[in-house]
Scaffold this motif. Structure first.
Motif, short mmCIF file in Angstrom:
data_model
loop_
_atom_site.label_atom_id
_atom_site.label_comp_id
_atom_site.label_asym_id
_atom_site.label_seq_id
_atom_site.Cartn_x
_atom_site.Cartn_y
_atom_site.Cartn_z
N TYR A 162 -44.52 -17.10 -75.20
CA TYR A 162 -44.26 -16.85 -73.78
C TYR A 162 -42.77 -16.68 -73.50
N VAL A 163 -41.93 -17.32 -74.31
CA VAL A 163 -40.49 -17.12 -74.15
C VAL A 163 -40.10 -15.73 -74.65
N THR A 164 -40.67 -15.34 -75.78
CA THR A 164 -40.41 -13.99 -76.31
C THR A 164 -40.87 -12.92 -75.32
N SER A 165 -42.03 -13.14 -74.72
CA SER A 165 -42.55 -12.18 -73.75
C SER A 165 -41.65 -12.08 -72.53
N ALA A 166 -41.11 -13.22 -72.08
CA ALA A 166 -40.21 -13.21 -70.93
C ALA A 166 -38.93 -12.44 -71.25
N ILE A 167 -38.42 -12.62 -72.47
CA ILE A 167 -37.20 -11.90 -72.86
C ILE A 167 -37.46 -10.41 -72.95
N ILE A 168 -38.59 -10.02 -73.53
CA ILE A 168 -38.93 -8.59 -73.66
C ILE A 168 -39.12 -7.95 -72.30
N SER A 169 -39.66 -8.72 -71.36
CA SER A 169 -39.89 -8.17 -70.01
C SER A 169 -38.60 -8.03 -69.20
N GLY A 170 -37.49 -8.49 -69.75
CA GLY A 170 -36.20 -8.31 -69.08
C GLY A 170 -35.75 -9.50 -68.26
N ALA A 171 -36.36 -10.67 -68.44
CA ALA A 171 -35.95 -11.85 -67.69
C ALA A 171 -34.53 -12.25 -68.07
N ARG A 172 -33.74 -12.62 -67.08
CA ARG A 172 -32.36 -13.04 -67.33
C ARG A 172 -32.32 -14.46 -67.89
N LEU A 173 -31.17 -14.80 -68.46
CA LEU A 173 -31.01 -16.10 -69.10
C LEU A 173 -31.33 -17.27 -68.17
N PRO A 174 -30.80 -17.31 -66.93
CA PRO A 174 -31.14 -18.44 -66.05
C PRO A 174 -32.64 -18.59 -65.81
N ARG A 175 -33.35 -17.48 -65.70
CA ARG A 175 -34.79 -17.54 -65.45
C ARG A 175 -35.52 -18.05 -66.70
N VAL A 176 -35.11 -17.58 -67.87
CA VAL A 176 -35.76 -18.03 -69.10
C VAL A 176 -35.55 -19.53 -69.29
N LEU A 177 -34.32 -19.97 -69.06
CA LEU A 177 -34.03 -21.39 -69.23
C LEU A 177 -34.73 -22.24 -68.18
N GLY A 178 -34.65 -21.82 -66.92
CA GLY A 178 -35.20 -22.62 -65.83
C GLY A 178 -36.71 -22.61 -65.75
N ARG A 179 -37.33 -21.50 -66.13
CA ARG A 179 -38.78 -21.37 -65.95
C ARG A 179 -39.57 -21.70 -67.22
N HIS A 180 -38.97 -21.45 -68.38
CA HIS A 180 -39.73 -21.58 -69.62
C HIS A 180 -39.21 -22.67 -70.56
N ILE A 181 -37.90 -22.89 -70.61
CA ILE A 181 -37.36 -23.86 -71.55
C ILE A 181 -37.30 -25.26 -70.94
N LEU A 182 -36.63 -25.39 -69.79
CA LEU A 182 -36.44 -26.71 -69.20
C LEU A 182 -37.74 -27.46 -68.92
N PRO A 183 -38.76 -26.81 -68.31
CA PRO A 183 -40.00 -27.56 -68.05
C PRO A 183 -40.65 -28.11 -69.31
N ASN A 184 -40.43 -27.44 -70.43
CA ASN A 184 -41.08 -27.86 -71.67
C ASN A 184 -40.26 -28.85 -72.47
N VAL A 185 -39.05 -29.14 -72.05
CA VAL A 185 -38.27 -30.20 -72.70
C VAL A 185 -38.09 -31.39 -71.76
N ALA A 186 -38.66 -31.30 -70.55
CA ALA A 186 -38.50 -32.37 -69.56
C ALA A 186 -39.08 -33.69 -70.07
N GLY A 187 -40.23 -33.62 -70.76
CA GLY A 187 -40.83 -34.84 -71.30
C GLY A 187 -39.93 -35.50 -72.33
N THR A 188 -39.31 -34.69 -73.17
CA THR A 188 -38.38 -35.21 -74.17
C THR A 188 -37.20 -35.90 -73.50
N VAL A 189 -36.68 -35.28 -72.44
CA VAL A 189 -35.55 -35.86 -71.72
C VAL A 189 -35.96 -37.20 -71.10
N ALA A 190 -37.18 -37.26 -70.54
CA ALA A 190 -37.64 -38.51 -69.90
C ALA A 190 -37.75 -39.64 -70.92
N VAL A 191 -38.33 -39.35 -72.09
CA VAL A 191 -38.48 -40.37 -73.12
C VAL A 191 -37.12 -40.83 -73.62
#
Length: 273
Positions: A162-191
């Protein structure tokens, strides 16, 4: 999503009760004035002074409550700063890779190579003893491990479809980080945040015990333990109160962190009950 196991829930309940007790004491004066002389010096615990009195005749109970609030607040503020910085560095290093990743990880490795208390003492010596030294020390001690763990999580997520698809679709760096990366590392940050909080309380306690953190007459658990060791053979209750609170707080935070880890990563799940 699984529920926290019994021990983790007990840790959470204890922490919440401790925070509520400290806040109520601050707002209502529960236990009395921590700076007021209320009785004879080094009086043992009794109905009038539940935890006895200190070397100046002040009630120990309100000082323990004040010290607990100071230690928790300082550690929480420092860990919040750590979470922001470590998440930003870890996510960028894990996603971008290359020279940025090398620079971030080498700096982190250097900080991680120092024993925690040695690094904290060095920071306190440079900043000068006080609240600022305690917060800065906790941040520098806790950033390395959290950055490394967040970077590893971000590196794993950044190669998913889904990250690769977002990049191919032309998503900018802030959107990729904020929408796809950060939500999926939030649990790690909490622990990691729970573990960093327990380390922060230990670092603050160690610095204040050595006279490099919180400065008297302001109380913290480290300050109270330091004062209690002076009268250990004559008035052991001065050490017992803050010592028990410190141990139980760190234990509760750690078992809560274990419960969160088991909940967020079923591959390593194990029951503590």
């Amino acid at each position: 999503m699984k529920r926290l196991d019994g021990i983790a829930r007990s840790g959470l309940i204890f922490l919440l009760a401790l925070v509520v007790l400290v806040v109520v004491a601050q707002l209502t004066g529960l236990g009395g004035d921590p700076e007021k002389i209320v009785g004879p010096r080094l009086a043992p615990p009794g109905p009038e002074w539940w935890l006895g009195t200190d070397s100046l005749g002040r009630s120990t109970l309100p000082r323990v409550l004040q010290g607990t609030g100071t230690s928790l607040l300082l550690s929480a503020v420092a860990v919040l700063a750590t979470a922001v910085v470590a998440t930003a560095l870890g996510v960028l290093a894990g996603y971008r890779g290359g020279a940025l990743n090398e620079i971030v990880m080498r700096v982190v490795d250097v900080l991680y190579s120092f024993p925690a208390i040695i690094l904290a003492i060095l920071v306190a010596a440079l900043v000068n003893p006080g609240l600022d030294a305690a917060v800065a020390s906790i941040v520098l001690v806790t950033i390395p491990l959290m950055t490394r763990v967040v970077r590893a999580a971000a590196l794993t997520v950044s190669h998913r479809d889904y990250v690769t698809s977002a990049i191919i679709s032309g998503a900018r760096l802030p959107r990729v980080l904020g929408r796809h990366i950060l939500p999926n590392v939030a649990g790690t940050v909490a622990v990691q945040g729970t573990y960093a909080l327990s380390i922060g309380i230990l670092v603050e306690g160690g610095l204040s015990f050595l006279g490099l953190g919180v400065q008297p007459p302001q109380a913290s658990l480290g300050v109270l333990i330091s004062e209690g060791t002076v009268y250990l053979t004559y008035a052991p209750w001065l050490l017992l109160g803050p010592g028990v609170v410190l141990v139980l707080a760190i234990l509760s935070i750690n078992v809560l962190g274990d419960g969160l880890r088991d909940q967020l990563d079923p591959r390593t799940s194990r029951s503590l009950t």
